[in-house]
Design a protein around this motif. Structure first.
Motif, PDB file in Angstrom:
ATOM      1  N   ASP A  10       0.809  -1.177   0.095  1.00 12.11           N
ATOM      2  CA  ASP A  10      -0.008  -0.165  -0.103  1.00 12.11           C
ATOM      3  C   ASP A  10       0.870   1.089  -0.077  1.00 12.11           C
ATOM      4  O   ASP A  10       1.978   1.264   0.362  1.00 12.11           O
ATOM      5  CB  ASP A  10      -1.004  -0.243   1.248  1.00 12.11           C
ATOM      6  N   GLU A  11       0.341   2.369  -0.588  1.00 10.82           N
ATOM      7  CA  GLU A  11       0.621   3.689  -0.324  1.00 10.82           C
ATOM      8  C   GLU A  11       2.269   3.985  -0.590  1.00 10.82           C
ATOM      9  O   GLU A  11       3.028   4.105   0.321  1.00 10.82           O
ATOM     10  CB  GLU A  11       0.541   4.165   1.300  1.00 10.82           C
ATOM     11  N   TRP A  51      -2.460  -5.426   0.597  1.00 12.01           N
ATOM     12  CA  TRP A  51      -3.412  -4.074   0.438  1.00 12.01           C
ATOM     13  C   TRP A  51      -3.949  -4.496  -0.930  1.00 12.01           C
ATOM     14  O   TRP A  51      -3.319  -4.847  -1.838  1.00 12.01           O
ATOM     15  CB  TRP A  51      -3.052  -3.171   1.097  1.00 12.01           C
ATOM     16  N   TYR A  81      -8.992  -2.066   1.778  1.00  5.51           N
ATOM     17  CA  TYR A  81      -9.223  -1.205   2.920  1.00  5.51           C
ATOM     18  C   TYR A  81      -9.829   0.023   2.490  1.00  5.51           C
ATOM     19  O   TYR A  81     -10.261   0.739   3.332  1.00  5.51           O
ATOM     20  CB  TYR A  81      -7.977  -1.184   3.429  1.00  5.51           C
ATOM     21  N   TYR A 126     -11.222   0.152  11.199  1.00  2.43           N
ATOM     22  CA  TYR A 126     -10.163   0.567  11.304  1.00  2.43           C
ATOM     23  C   TYR A 126     -10.549   1.209  12.819  1.00  2.43           C
ATOM     24  O   TYR A 126     -11.166   2.152  13.127  1.00  2.43           O
ATOM     25  CB  TYR A 126      -9.759   1.814  10.665  1.00  2.43           C
ATOM     26  N   TRP A 175      -4.382   0.443  13.986  1.00  2.00           N
ATOM     27  CA  TRP A 175      -3.285   1.093  13.599  1.00  2.00           C
ATOM     28  C   TRP A 175      -3.045   1.945  14.790  1.00  2.00           C
ATOM     29  O   TRP A 175      -3.931   2.293  15.728  1.00  2.00           O
ATOM     30  CB  TRP A 175      -3.558   1.858  12.441  1.00  2.00           C
TER      31      TRP A 175
HETATM   32  C1  ACM Z   1      -3.476   0.968   4.842  1.00  5.09           C
HETATM   33  O1  ACM Z   1      -4.401   1.774   5.531  1.00  5.09           O
HETATM   34  N1  ACM Z   1      -2.690   1.931   4.365  1.00  5.09           N
HETATM   35  C2  ACM Z   1      -3.363  -0.374   4.790  1.00  5.09           C
END
Ligand code: ACM
Length: 473
Positions: free
Chosen positions: A321-322, A371, A388, A413, A462
């Motif tokens: 991801d990201e 992801w 997600y 989340y 997280w």
């Molecule tokens: C994510 O929330 N970047 C998996």
């Protein structure tokens, strides 16, 4: 007189409350038939384990319930019986005034039967060290037939943003077991910290596990160094603790992004080895990516090879991801590689990278989760995508026949705003318990495909704004 009537009414209400059996079971079992009466767990109770496969879970139950009984009574009994014909995680629980009977084909089912029985008892059953106070361990009679609906019932814990000692990790695994969650997704590498001891690359933990300080929303650092990592023995202990509770520990090593801590330890893994890197102190999405070089591939294969000895999980998570592609655009090496590979976008370069590592994991018998960005390239063989960013990626995945786990951030989340915590990752999402609890993993417009390809759900904790165990709990 009025007062007297009120008093009698209150007594009657109390008696009524005491008489009404309560079946507070989470998650709700598939079928529950209530019955009259109670089973009382006390000094008169014994435990009968009819199959050696159930000895271990029975011993653990006895150890946990030792404030209720010493299990050498003669009048009532808890029976664990192996019976063919149940699914792996299915069980039947029958509670009568003299016997608790748990029937299952496999240890997972029998374990869940015990979890349900514990939930029928007063909450003090969860306090192994509680003094023998005046608690009567009564379970209302009933017959329960139960089996989880989804194969994958996950909980993610982020040890990257903040380091949590193994004892606290084990508490979360206890909670997973209590709620019949079977996958503990352990997020172990981040821009802000690398948390796994790797013998071949000692700087990952000497350097990568520590940051100078932590900066919160304001971006201003608190000046307090933070860090920590799990030794191999710690990890073995956690994995074994989870195994005994029918929980699989899935490690996540993020590629190619969220890798600043590793790159700080070994800058040669980056696209620009001569630049200066530091383990990140702030939250967010960072531009440091592993370079798609032979050095990086060797590094990652070495890391996974050490992990194979620690995590027997058949599933491994590789992040994905990201990962903004700025450095891939800037790097002449990456541009040349794209020419050689005949690809014209940096996104495809990430696909090449992820496929390379995914193929390595598959060769070692692992199923790869990533992801939802892993859907972009589509090159991985039989992956599982974690949707997600809402439900749209799940829809894309299941239309292509790819297995999907739903973990949409606005429902799953757990660091979103719930009640009165002062700080959240996203102040705009209100996610009270009821919303999470009532979430059902499905793409509403694609019900048939959902039933076929959505293998489960995961809630994620997280830890950007969860610095300690009290907040996490
Ligand atoms: C994510 O929330 N970047 C998996």
């Amino acid at each position: 007189m009025k007062r007297f009537i009120l008093f009698i009414a209150m007594l009657a209400a109390a008696a009524n409350l005491a008489a009404a059996p309560r079946y507070d079971i989470v998650p709700t079992p598939k079928k529950l038939v209530a019955a009259e009466g109670y089973f009382v767990l006390d000094k008169n109770t014994s435990m009968v384990v009819e199959d050696a496969a159930f000895e271990e879970i029975a011993a653990d139950f006895k150890a946990q319930a030792r404030n209720a009984s010493s299990f050498n009574g003669k009048k009532t009994r808890i029976v664990l019986r192996k019976r063919e014909g149940f699914g792996k995680e299915a069980y039947k629980l029958t509670v009568t005034p003299t016997e608790v009977l748990i029937e299952a084909s496999e240890v997972n089912g029998a374990f869940y039967g015990l979890q349900t029985f514990k939930q029928l008892l007063p909450a003090e059953i969860y306090q192994p060290s509680a003094l023998k106070k005046a608690v009567k361990f009564m379970a209302p009679c009933c017959t329960i037939d139960d089996e989880p609906e989804f194969w994958y019932r996950g909980f993610l814990f982020d040890s990257g943003r903040f380091f949590f000692p193994k004892e606290e990790i084990m508490k979360f695994i206890d909670l997973c077991a209590m709620y019949k969650q079977n996958m503990f997704h352990w997020h172990l590498t981040e821009d802000q910290g690398w948390r796994i001891q790797i013998d071949k690359y000692p700087k990952l933990t000497e350097v990568g596990a520590w940051r100078k300080e932590t900066a919160w929303h304001s971006g201003i650092g608190n000046g307090i160094p933070h860090g920590g990592f799990y030794t191999k023995d710690d990890i073995r202990e956690v994995v074994e603790y989870a195994r005994k509770r029918c929980v699989t520990v899935i490690p996540e090593v993020e590629i190619p992004g969220h890798s600043t801590a590793a790159i700080t330890a070994y800058p040669e893994l980056s696209c620009f080895p001569d630049r200066h890197y530091e383990v990140e102190t702030r939250w967010g999405i960072w531009k440091n990516l592993y370079a798609p070089t032979a050095t990086t591939f060797r590094f990652l294969e070495d890391v996974f090879t050490e992990l194979f000895e620690l995590f027997p999980s058949p599933i491994y998570h590789i992040g994905g991801d990201e990962a903004p592609k700025d450095v891939y655009k800037e790097s002449q090496y990456c541009q040349d590689l794209m020419t050689v590979l005949g690809i014209d976008s940096e996104e495809e370069l990430q696909t090449f990278f992820v496929k390379r590592i995914g193929d390595f994991l598959r060769k070692h018998g692992k199923t790869v989760i990533g992801w939802d960005e892993i859907l972009d390239g589509g090159a991985l063989e039989d992956p599982i995508a974690m949707s997600y960013r809402g439900h749209a990626p799940a829809a894309r995945g299941i239309r292509r026949g790819i297995r999907v786990i739903l973990t949409p951030n606005r429902w799953c989340y757990l660091d979103n705003k719930q009640e009165d915590q002062p700080d959240h990752i996203d102040q705009n999402v209100f996610m009270p318990l009821k919303k999470v609890y009532n979430y059902y993993p499905c793409v509403d417009s694609l019900r048939e495909l959902s039933a076929k390809y959505i293998v489960g759900y995961e809630t994620c904790l997280w830890t950007e704004y969860v610095p300690d165990n009290a907040t996490a709990e």
